[in-house]
Design a protein around this motif. Structure first.
Motif, mmCIF file in Angstrom:
data_model
loop_
_atom_site.group_PDB
_atom_site.id
_atom_site.type_symbol
_atom_site.label_atom_id
_atom_site.label_comp_id
_atom_site.label_asym_id
_atom_site.label_seq_id
_atom_site.Cartn_x
_atom_site.Cartn_y
_atom_site.Cartn_z
ATOM 1 N N ALA A 1 0.825 -1.204 0.000
ATOM 2 C CA ALA A 1 0.000 0.000 0.000
ATOM 3 C C ALA A 1 0.863 1.259 0.000
ATOM 4 C CB ALA A 1 -0.921 -0.008 1.220
ATOM 5 N N ARG A 2 1.943 1.240 0.764
ATOM 6 C CA ARG A 2 2.832 2.411 0.808
ATOM 7 C C ARG A 2 3.503 2.625 -0.544
ATOM 8 N NH1 ARG A 2 5.429 5.200 5.011
ATOM 9 N NH2 ARG A 2 6.070 7.202 4.106
ATOM 10 N N VAL A 3 3.955 1.545 -1.171
ATOM 11 C CA VAL A 3 4.592 1.663 -2.490
ATOM 12 C C VAL A 3 3.601 2.206 -3.511
ATOM 13 C CG1 VAL A 3 5.527 0.323 -4.411
ATOM 14 C CG2 VAL A 3 6.379 -0.065 -2.093
ATOM 15 N N ALA A 4 2.379 1.702 -3.499
ATOM 16 C CA ALA A 4 1.369 2.185 -4.440
ATOM 17 C C ALA A 4 1.121 3.675 -4.238
ATOM 18 C CB ALA A 4 0.078 1.396 -4.272
ATOM 19 N N GLU A 5 1.076 4.090 -2.985
ATOM 20 C CA GLU A 5 0.849 5.501 -2.651
ATOM 21 C C GLU A 5 2.017 6.374 -3.108
ATOM 22 O OE1 GLU A 5 1.551 7.225 1.552
ATOM 23 O OE2 GLU A 5 -0.561 6.681 1.501
ATOM 24 N N GLN A 6 3.234 5.837 -3.031
ATOM 25 C CA GLN A 6 4.440 6.617 -3.305
ATOM 26 C C GLN A 6 5.050 6.315 -4.680
ATOM 27 O OE1 GLN A 6 5.596 9.029 -1.358
ATOM 28 N NE2 GLN A 6 3.947 8.674 0.124
ATOM 29 N N GLU A 7 4.330 5.582 -5.531
ATOM 30 C CA GLU A 7 4.890 5.194 -6.835
ATOM 31 C C GLU A 7 5.392 6.405 -7.617
ATOM 32 O OE1 GLU A 7 3.492 3.207 -11.085
ATOM 33 O OE2 GLU A 7 2.263 2.890 -9.300
ATOM 34 N N ALA A 8 4.578 7.442 -7.739
ATOM 35 C CA ALA A 8 4.969 8.623 -8.510
ATOM 36 C C ALA A 8 6.165 9.327 -7.862
ATOM 37 C CB ALA A 8 3.796 9.584 -8.635
ATOM 38 N N ALA A 9 6.180 9.387 -6.533
ATOM 39 C CA ALA A 9 7.296 10.036 -5.839
ATOM 40 C C ALA A 9 8.592 9.260 -6.043
ATOM 41 C CB ALA A 9 6.981 10.157 -4.346
ATOM 42 N N LEU A 10 8.513 7.932 -6.016
ATOM 43 C CA LEU A 10 9.706 7.120 -6.258
ATOM 44 C C LEU A 10 10.187 7.281 -7.696
ATOM 45 C CD1 LEU A 10 8.690 3.890 -4.303
ATOM 46 C CD2 LEU A 10 10.531 5.485 -3.688
ATOM 47 N N ASN A 11 9.256 7.365 -8.636
ATOM 48 C CA ASN A 11 9.643 7.622 -10.025
ATOM 49 C C ASN A 11 10.337 8.976 -10.152
ATOM 50 O OD1 ASN A 11 8.751 5.228 -11.148
ATOM 51 N ND2 ASN A 11 6.740 6.030 -11.714
ATOM 52 N N ALA A 12 9.834 9.969 -9.421
ATOM 53 C CA ALA A 12 10.430 11.303 -9.478
ATOM 54 C C ALA A 12 11.860 11.288 -8.943
ATOM 55 C CB ALA A 12 9.580 12.299 -8.697
ATOM 56 N N LEU A 13 12.094 10.546 -7.864
ATOM 57 C CA LEU A 13 13.459 10.411 -7.350
ATOM 58 C C LEU A 13 14.354 9.746 -8.401
ATOM 59 C CD1 LEU A 13 12.830 9.192 -3.673
ATOM 60 C CD2 LEU A 13 13.507 11.487 -4.414
ATOM 61 N N GLN B 1 14.021 9.804 -11.601
ATOM 62 C CA GLN B 1 14.221 10.654 -12.774
ATOM 63 C C GLN B 1 15.475 11.507 -12.664
ATOM 64 O OE1 GLN B 1 10.545 12.785 -13.024
ATOM 65 N NE2 GLN B 1 9.438 11.052 -13.926
ATOM 66 N N ALA B 2 15.931 11.750 -11.433
ATOM 67 C CA ALA B 2 17.134 12.563 -11.252
ATOM 68 C C ALA B 2 18.383 11.852 -11.753
ATOM 69 C CB ALA B 2 17.308 12.908 -9.784
ATOM 70 N N ALA B 3 18.316 10.533 -11.858
ATOM 71 C CA ALA B 3 19.527 9.802 -12.221
ATOM 72 C C ALA B 3 19.292 8.569 -13.082
ATOM 73 C CB ALA B 3 20.253 9.363 -10.944
ATOM 74 N N GLY B 4 18.054 8.121 -13.192
ATOM 75 C CA GLY B 4 17.801 6.871 -13.899
ATOM 76 C C GLY B 4 16.720 7.010 -14.951
ATOM 77 N N ASP B 5 15.996 5.922 -15.161
ATOM 78 C CA ASP B 5 14.968 5.889 -16.199
ATOM 79 C C ASP B 5 13.643 6.487 -15.750
ATOM 80 O OD1 ASP B 5 16.708 4.616 -17.906
ATOM 81 O OD2 ASP B 5 16.064 2.599 -17.334
ATOM 82 N N GLY B 6 13.504 6.714 -14.460
ATOM 83 C CA GLY B 6 12.260 7.276 -13.956
ATOM 84 C C GLY B 6 11.151 6.263 -13.789
ATOM 85 N N ASP B 7 11.513 4.975 -13.783
ATOM 86 C CA ASP B 7 10.484 3.936 -13.676
ATOM 87 C C ASP B 7 10.654 3.069 -12.431
ATOM 88 O OD1 ASP B 7 12.777 2.571 -14.392
ATOM 89 O OD2 ASP B 7 11.875 1.528 -16.112
ATOM 90 N N PHE B 8 11.498 3.488 -11.500
ATOM 91 C CA PHE B 8 11.754 2.661 -10.319
ATOM 92 C C PHE B 8 10.466 2.381 -9.558
ATOM 93 C CE2 PHE B 8 12.571 1.995 -5.865
ATOM 94 C CZ PHE B 8 13.589 1.062 -5.873
ATOM 95 N N GLY B 9 9.698 3.426 -9.277
ATOM 96 C CA GLY B 9 8.460 3.247 -8.528
ATOM 97 C C GLY B 9 7.490 2.335 -9.235
ATOM 98 N N THR B 10 7.422 2.450 -10.553
ATOM 99 C CA THR B 10 6.529 1.598 -11.335
ATOM 100 C C THR B 10 6.936 0.140 -11.217
ATOM 101 O OG1 THR B 10 6.067 3.393 -12.885
ATOM 102 C CG2 THR B 10 5.676 1.148 -13.663
#
Length: 201
Positions: free
Chosen positions: A19-31, A33-42
């Motif tokens: 549930a926490r990951v689902a809630e923070q998916e976009a935030a993890l992707n944003a982190l 994006q600073a250095a990777g593909d931007g799909d970590f949260g996904t």
């Protein structure tokens, strides 16, 4: 005495993490994006979604079986770097007859063998190693105290990655651009242990 992680707590723990990951998916992707593909949260969200499907269609198993189901989804279905590394952690958490500290230590060692990351490289290791150390120092404490200690240590380790210039992974290619950004893998480790602690309160 080894703190017992039974099936009921394991399922609650993993579902709270999902549930926490689902809630923070976009935030993890944003982190990311600073250095990777931007799909970590996904990718992490896809891994925990596989476990949710497992939980919906199967009866609760032992603690070991629940973590094995989580691990298998990450190892078999999730690509990139995150799937195998988190899969290894969850696989070691499924080992029967070992303390939580030993299981986490086994997961950390496996991740370091595969990824060659060390503390200070700005990876999930920067949160996972402090969690392991906190568990080892807590010794025979209750499961509640163990997970609370691990969660605090992992959160501090994750926060500290913001000041680090990456030496491993994609973030190492962008140099100073990733400084000031928390590593998404380390943040996810912190979410994981916090979910475990929260489900005992």
């Amino acid at each position: 005495m080894t703190a017992v992680i039974d099936g009921a707590h394991s399922r609650r723990w993993i579902l709270a993490f999902a549930a926490r990951v689902a809630e923070q998916e976009a935030a993890l992707n944003a982190l990311d994006q600073a250095a990777g593909d931007g799909d970590f949260g996904t990718n992490i969200a896809a891994g925990v979604a596989l476990y949710r499907k497992h939980a919906e269609r199967t009866a609760q198993g032992s603690g070991e079986a629940e973590f094995r189901a989580l691990a298998e989804g990450f190892l078999d279905e999730i690509g990139g770097t995150s799937g195998p590394l988190f899969g290894l952690l969850f696989l070691h958490l499924s080992e029967a007859g070992r303390s939580l500290a030993d299981r986490v230590a086994g997961g950390l060692a496996a991740i370091q063998r595969v990824g060659s990351a060390e503390p200070g490289d700005k990876t999930l290791v920067d949160a996972l190693q402090p969690a392991r150390d906190a568990l080892a120092e807590a010794g025979d404490a209750s499961l509640d105290d163990l997970l609370t200690a691990a969660a605090r240590a992992a959160a501090a380790g994750a926060e500290a990655t913001a000041a680090i210039r990456a030496r491993r992974g994609r973030a190492s290619y962008v140099g100073e651009r990733a400084v000031g950004v928390v590593d998404p893998g380390a943040q996810t480790v912190a979410y994981f242990f916090q979910a475990g602690a929260d489900t005992l309160r």
